[in-house]
Design a protein around this motif. Sequence first.
Motif, short mmCIF file in Angstrom:
data_model
loop_
_atom_site.label_atom_id
_atom_site.label_comp_id
_atom_site.label_asym_id
_atom_site.label_seq_id
_atom_site.Cartn_x
_atom_site.Cartn_y
_atom_site.Cartn_z
N PRO A 88 0.80 -1.23 0.00
CA PRO A 88 0.00 0.00 0.00
C PRO A 88 0.83 1.28 0.00
N GLY A 89 1.93 1.30 0.75
CA GLY A 89 2.74 2.51 0.80
C GLY A 89 3.43 2.85 -0.50
N GLN A 90 3.50 1.87 -1.40
CA GLN A 90 4.17 2.07 -2.68
C GLN A 90 3.19 2.18 -3.84
N MET A 91 1.90 2.01 -3.57
CA MET A 91 0.90 2.03 -4.64
C MET A 91 0.48 3.46 -4.98
N PRO A 92 0.15 3.72 -6.24
CA PRO A 92 -0.26 5.07 -6.63
C PRO A 92 -1.59 5.48 -6.02
N GLU A 93 -1.81 6.78 -5.95
CA GLU A 93 -3.07 7.28 -5.42
C GLU A 93 -4.22 6.82 -6.29
N GLY A 94 -5.34 6.46 -5.67
CA GLY A 94 -6.48 5.98 -6.43
C GLY A 94 -6.53 4.48 -6.60
N THR A 95 -5.57 3.76 -6.01
CA THR A 95 -5.57 2.31 -6.10
C THR A 95 -6.80 1.73 -5.41
N ILE A 96 -7.43 0.76 -6.05
CA ILE A 96 -8.61 0.10 -5.48
C ILE A 96 -8.17 -1.22 -4.84
N TYR A 97 -8.58 -1.41 -3.60
CA TYR A 97 -8.24 -2.64 -2.87
C TYR A 97 -9.49 -3.50 -2.72
N THR A 98 -9.36 -4.79 -3.02
CA THR A 98 -10.48 -5.72 -2.94
C THR A 98 -10.36 -6.55 -1.66
N TYR A 99 -11.37 -6.45 -0.81
CA TYR A 99 -11.43 -7.20 0.45
C TYR A 99 -12.25 -8.47 0.20
N VAL A 100 -11.64 -9.62 0.46
CA VAL A 100 -12.27 -10.90 0.16
C VAL A 100 -12.40 -11.72 1.45
N HIS A 101 -13.58 -12.31 1.66
CA HIS A 101 -13.84 -13.10 2.86
C HIS A 101 -14.51 -14.41 2.46
N GLN A 102 -13.82 -15.51 2.69
CA GLN A 102 -14.34 -16.83 2.36
C GLN A 102 -14.80 -17.51 3.65
N ILE A 103 -16.11 -17.74 3.76
CA ILE A 103 -16.68 -18.32 4.98
C ILE A 103 -17.16 -19.74 4.70
#
Length: 230
Positions: A88-103
């Motif tokens: 994250p500290g090296q990613m450009p501004e506006g990067t989209i992060y996908t949160y995934v939860h497998q239950i």
Amino acid sequence: MKRLLLLAAPLVLAACGSSESDPAPTPTPTPSQPRTLVAADLDLSTLGAKIVGPQGPEIETVLSAGSAQIGEMVSFVACPEGVETCEPGQMPEGTIYTYVHQITLAQNNEATQDAAITGPEVVESPPSLFRTTEKAHGFNAAVGYSSAQALDALGSEDAIAITSDDGRLIWRVVEGGGWQPGSTITFWWQSTLPPAGPADAYLLEVEGSQSIARGPYPAEEKSPAGTSAN
């Protein structure tokens, strides 16, 4: 006619005077209503690299209600497709992060069975759901679940409805024959913010049994005035 006008004049003046002394009405805030979101499927193979935290690329959580285990959750956060190292500290501004939860529900769930049946009568149990217990910071309105897994676990690809209630995301089972023990459903959502670390910010409810789940979660975005320089 002149007499009538003279008698009416004091009444007009009295009405004007009373309006000035009345307090201004206080506006009543309108409570925010749950908002229905459009669910989308997700091909996990299209995601980029996962964020590697202190616990590794994935966080595993045992889901318990009282002394009974009702399932387990495996969570991770990934960068967009094509990113080979997700820092994250090296990613450009506006990067989209996908949160995934497998239950995955437990094979033998005594807690849910006890909640669904009491004595000789079958009691209608609350709907199964998965939700965030805090506002989804940085949420970009992209959200969904695996329709293939929903078909296998619930009997319908459209068995889950998603809403946003005061910024909290809720996946609720609305169709099908109930979440089958031992089956897995993957839930996902996207944020413009990277995870701040694991947090007890999720909840699973199955047949009336609730379990707080620990997984990656973004911190609340600071206002520009309160943002410190890196």
